[in-house]
Structures are given as C-alpha cells and as structure tokens.
Design a protein around this motif. Structure first.
Motif, PDB file in Angstrom:
ATOM      1  N   HIS A   1      62.817  51.048  29.305  1.00 21.64           N
ATOM      2  CA  HIS A   1      61.522  50.398  29.496  1.00 21.64           C
ATOM      3  C   HIS A   1      61.532  49.098  28.715  1.00 21.64           C
ATOM      4  O   HIS A   1      62.286  48.943  27.749  1.00 21.64           O
ATOM      5  N   TRP A   2      60.689  48.166  29.113  1.00 20.37           N
ATOM      6  CA  TRP A   2      60.512  46.910  28.393  1.00 20.37           C
ATOM      7  C   TRP A   2      59.200  46.957  27.638  1.00 20.37           C
ATOM      8  O   TRP A   2      58.221  47.545  28.101  1.00 20.37           O
ATOM      9  N   MET A   3      59.190  46.320  26.483  1.00 26.09           N
ATOM     10  CA  MET A   3      58.003  46.239  25.636  1.00 26.09           C
ATOM     11  C   MET A   3      57.750  44.768  25.332  1.00 26.09           C
ATOM     12  O   MET A   3      58.691  44.043  25.029  1.00 26.09           O
ATOM     13  N   CYS A   4      56.514  44.343  25.396  1.00 26.11           N
ATOM     14  CA  CYS A   4      56.190  42.978  24.974  1.00 26.11           C
ATOM     15  C   CYS A   4      54.735  42.926  24.549  1.00 26.11           C
ATOM     16  O   CYS A   4      53.942  43.793  24.906  1.00 26.11           O
ATOM     17  N   GLY A   5      54.412  41.918  23.772  1.00 28.91           N
ATOM     18  CA  GLY A   5      53.038  41.775  23.299  1.00 28.91           C
ATOM     19  C   GLY A   5      52.966  40.856  22.104  1.00 28.91           C
ATOM     20  O   GLY A   5      53.883  40.071  21.846  1.00 28.91           O
ATOM     21  N   VAL A   6      51.874  40.985  21.372  1.00 25.82           N
ATOM     22  CA  VAL A   6      51.683  40.233  20.135  1.00 25.82           C
ATOM     23  C   VAL A   6      51.215  41.206  19.065  1.00 25.82           C
ATOM     24  O   VAL A   6      50.543  42.193  19.356  1.00 25.82           O
ATOM     25  N   THR A   7      51.577  40.912  17.832  1.00 28.86           N
ATOM     26  CA  THR A   7      51.150  41.741  16.712  1.00 28.86           C
ATOM     27  C   THR A   7      49.700  41.452  16.369  1.00 28.86           C
ATOM     28  O   THR A   7      49.122  40.473  16.842  1.00 28.86           O
ATOM     29  N   GLY A   8      49.145  42.267  15.517  1.00 30.73           N
ATOM     30  CA  GLY A   8      47.854  41.961  14.922  1.00 30.73           C
ATOM     31  C   GLY A   8      48.050  40.915  13.831  1.00 30.73           C
ATOM     32  O   GLY A   8      49.178  40.529  13.513  1.00 30.73           O
ATOM     33  N   PRO A   9      46.955  40.434  13.238  1.00 29.16           N
ATOM     34  CA  PRO A   9      47.053  39.435  12.164  1.00 29.16           C
ATOM     35  C   PRO A   9      47.806  39.964  10.950  1.00 29.16           C
ATOM     36  O   PRO A   9      47.943  41.173  10.768  1.00 29.16           O
ATOM     37  N   SER A  10      48.267  39.066  10.112  1.00 25.57           N
ATOM     38  CA  SER A  10      49.013  39.437   8.910  1.00 25.57           C
ATOM     39  C   SER A  10      48.146  40.258   7.957  1.00 25.57           C
ATOM     40  O   SER A  10      46.949  40.044   7.840  1.00 25.57           O
ATOM     41  N   VAL A  11      48.791  41.228   7.290  1.00 31.02           N
ATOM     42  CA  VAL A  11      48.147  42.091   6.309  1.00 31.02           C
ATOM     43  C   VAL A  11      48.994  42.032   5.036  1.00 31.02           C
ATOM     44  O   VAL A  11      50.176  42.379   5.067  1.00 31.02           O
ATOM     45  N   SER A  12      48.399  41.593   3.931  1.00 31.89           N
ATOM     46  CA  SER A  12      49.144  41.494   2.673  1.00 31.89           C
ATOM     47  C   SER A  12      49.695  42.852   2.275  1.00 31.89           C
ATOM     48  O   SER A  12      49.018  43.873   2.374  1.00 31.89           O
ATOM     49  N   MET A  13      50.937  42.842   1.809  1.00 30.23           N
ATOM     50  CA  MET A  13      51.604  44.064   1.371  1.00 30.23           C
ATOM     51  C   MET A  13      52.555  43.668   0.241  1.00 30.23           C
ATOM     52  O   MET A  13      53.622  43.123   0.505  1.00 30.23           O
ATOM     53  N   GLY A  14      52.138  43.901  -0.993  1.00 30.82           N
ATOM     54  CA  GLY A  14      52.950  43.501  -2.142  1.00 30.82           C
ATOM     55  C   GLY A  14      53.146  41.995  -2.136  1.00 30.82           C
ATOM     56  O   GLY A  14      52.217  41.246  -1.843  1.00 30.82           O
ATOM     57  N   PRO A  15      54.361  41.544  -2.404  1.00 24.41           N
ATOM     58  CA  PRO A  15      54.616  40.097  -2.427  1.00 24.41           C
ATOM     59  C   PRO A  15      54.783  39.501  -1.021  1.00 24.41           C
ATOM     60  O   PRO A  15      54.962  38.301  -0.874  1.00 24.41           O
ATOM     61  N   SER A  16      54.739  40.314  -0.002  1.00 24.67           N
ATOM     62  CA  SER A  16      54.945  39.854   1.372  1.00 24.67           C
ATOM     63  C   SER A  16      53.753  40.249   2.237  1.00 24.67           C
ATOM     64  O   SER A  16      52.636  40.367   1.753  1.00 24.67           O
ATOM     65  N   HIS A  17      53.986  40.462   3.498  1.00 22.15           N
ATOM     66  CA  HIS A  17      52.954  40.925   4.423  1.00 22.15           C
ATOM     67  C   HIS A  17      53.614  41.632   5.590  1.00 22.15           C
ATOM     68  O   HIS A  17      54.823  41.525   5.792  1.00 22.15           O
ATOM     69  N   VAL A  18      52.825  42.380   6.348  1.00 23.07           N
ATOM     70  CA  VAL A  18      53.277  43.108   7.533  1.00 23.07           C
ATOM     71  C   VAL A  18      52.290  42.849   8.663  1.00 23.07           C
ATOM     72  O   VAL A  18      51.252  42.207   8.467  1.00 23.07           O
ATOM     73  N   HIS A  19      52.596  43.363   9.836  1.00 24.80           N
ATOM     74  CA  HIS A  19      51.714  43.276  10.999  1.00 24.80           C
ATOM     75  C   HIS A  19      51.719  44.627  11.706  1.00 24.80           C
ATOM     76  O   HIS A  19      52.770  45.256  11.852  1.00 24.80           O
ATOM     77  N   TYR A  20      50.562  45.068  12.156  1.00 29.90           N
ATOM     78  CA  TYR A  20      50.478  46.261  12.989  1.00 29.90           C
ATOM     79  C   TYR A  20      50.581  45.832  14.447  1.00 29.90           C
ATOM     80  O   TYR A  20      50.207  44.716  14.805  1.00 29.90           O
ATOM     81  N   TYR A  21      51.091  46.717  15.283  1.00 29.85           N
ATOM     82  CA  TYR A  21      51.235  46.411  16.708  1.00 29.85           C
ATOM     83  C   TYR A  21      51.094  47.692  17.520  1.00 29.85           C
ATOM     84  O   TYR A  21      51.281  48.793  17.004  1.00 29.85           O
ATOM     85  N   ASP A  22      50.736  47.548  18.770  1.00 29.99           N
ATOM     86  CA  ASP A  22      50.702  48.680  19.691  1.00 29.99           C
ATOM     87  C   ASP A  22      50.760  48.154  21.109  1.00 29.99           C
ATOM     88  O   ASP A  22      50.586  46.964  21.355  1.00 29.99           O
ATOM     89  N   GLY A  23      51.018  49.044  22.052  1.00 31.13           N
ATOM     90  CA  GLY A  23      51.080  48.635  23.442  1.00 31.13           C
ATOM     91  C   GLY A  23      51.560  49.744  24.347  1.00 31.13           C
ATOM     92  O   GLY A  23      51.703  50.901  23.927  1.00 31.13           O
ATOM     93  N   ILE A  24      51.811  49.362  25.572  1.00 29.72           N
ATOM     94  CA  ILE A  24      52.304  50.270  26.601  1.00 29.72           C
ATOM     95  C   ILE A  24      53.546  49.636  27.206  1.00 29.72           C
ATOM     96  O   ILE A  24      53.563  48.429  27.480  1.00 29.72           O
ATOM     97  N   THR A  25      54.577  50.421  27.412  1.00 30.24           N
ATOM     98  CA  THR A  25      55.830  49.911  27.982  1.00 30.24           C
ATOM     99  C   THR A  25      55.651  49.555  29.458  1.00 30.24           C
ATOM    100  O   THR A  25      54.623  49.869  30.067  1.00 30.24           O
ATOM    101  N   SER A  26      56.697  48.986  30.018  1.00 30.35           N
ATOM    102  CA  SER A  26      56.731  48.721  31.460  1.00 30.35           C
ATOM    103  C   SER A  26      56.709  50.055  32.217  1.00 30.35           C
ATOM    104  O   SER A  26      57.048  51.108  31.677  1.00 30.35           O
ATOM    105  N   PHE A  27      56.301  49.996  33.473  1.00 29.38           N
ATOM    106  CA  PHE A  27      56.229  51.168  34.348  1.00 29.38           C
ATOM    107  C   PHE A  27      57.587  51.326  35.026  1.00 29.38           C
ATOM    108  O   PHE A  27      57.993  50.487  35.836  1.00 29.38           O
ATOM    109  N   ASP A  28      58.314  52.344  34.650  1.00 33.07           N
ATOM    110  CA  ASP A  28      59.639  52.607  35.227  1.00 33.07           C
ATOM    111  C   ASP A  28      59.777  54.091  35.489  1.00 33.07           C
ATOM    112  O   ASP A  28      59.272  54.914  34.714  1.00 33.07           O
TER     113      ASP A  28
END
Length: 108
Positions: A23-50
């Motif tokens: 399956h293929w996955m594509c999208g955009v992450t959520g906004p940056s979230v501070s995590m210690g000295p760096s940051h992360v992003h949460y993401y979710d979605g639905i794959t291609s229909f195969d």
C-alpha cells in the motif's frame, strides 16, 4: 514576546509487502510538538486502496534530523492496522521542513 515556529512535514512511503501486495501512504504531519531539546510530529492517515481494502496508520515521528543544506527531516516507523487478517510495516522519512513551512506564530 516569544516567537514560536510551528511547521509541518509532508511524507510519502510504501508499506512492506504482505499477502502479495503493498500500500502507499502519503499526507502531512501535525504541527511541531516540543520534546526535550528537539521536537516531534504526530501523524495519521489511511493507506491506498489495494486488493479490496485499506489500512489505517498513526504514530509519532522521531526527533529532528538535520538535513544537508538546511532544514531537517524526521524518521517514521510503524505498523498499519490489521485488516483482511494482515498488517504492513513501514519505515521512511518526512520531507524537509524548509519546503513545507506551515505558519509562524507570535505568542504574547
């Protein structure tokens, strides 16, 4: 006044092969979230229909990884939902944040 830089990353990935298909996955992450000295992003979605079905996915990226020439990317790793008695693994990187800037915000 504190200036905060909120941004997103685009992503595109291919899942592992299971039951003879991917399956293929594509999208955009959520906004940056501070995590210690760096940051992360949460993401979710639905794959291609195969093969008559889709899979859901969600996760949290790894911390930022400096990108040669400027900006940064994040690792993405995980497993899709179980549908049609199987799931798929994925591992990829987001796009460079410099090319996917969402907005800048000033907090008073």
């Amino acid at each position: 006044m504190v200036s905060s830089d909120y941004h997103i990353h685009s992503f595109g990935a291919r899942t592992s092969c299971a039951n003879g298909h991917i399956h293929w996955m594509c999208g955009v992450t959520g906004p940056s979230v501070s995590m210690g000295p760096s940051h992360v992003h949460y993401y979710d979605g639905i794959t291609s229909f195969d093969q008559g079905h889709v899979h859901c996915f969600r996760g949290c990226t790894g911390p930022s990884i400096p990108y040669p020439g400027g900006g940064h990317v994040h690792s993405m790793n995980g497993c899709t939902s179980i549908d049609h008695y199987h799931s798929h693994h994925y591992g990829s990187y987001t796009g460079n944040e410099e090319s996917s800037r969402l907005f800048q915000s000033k907090v008073l």
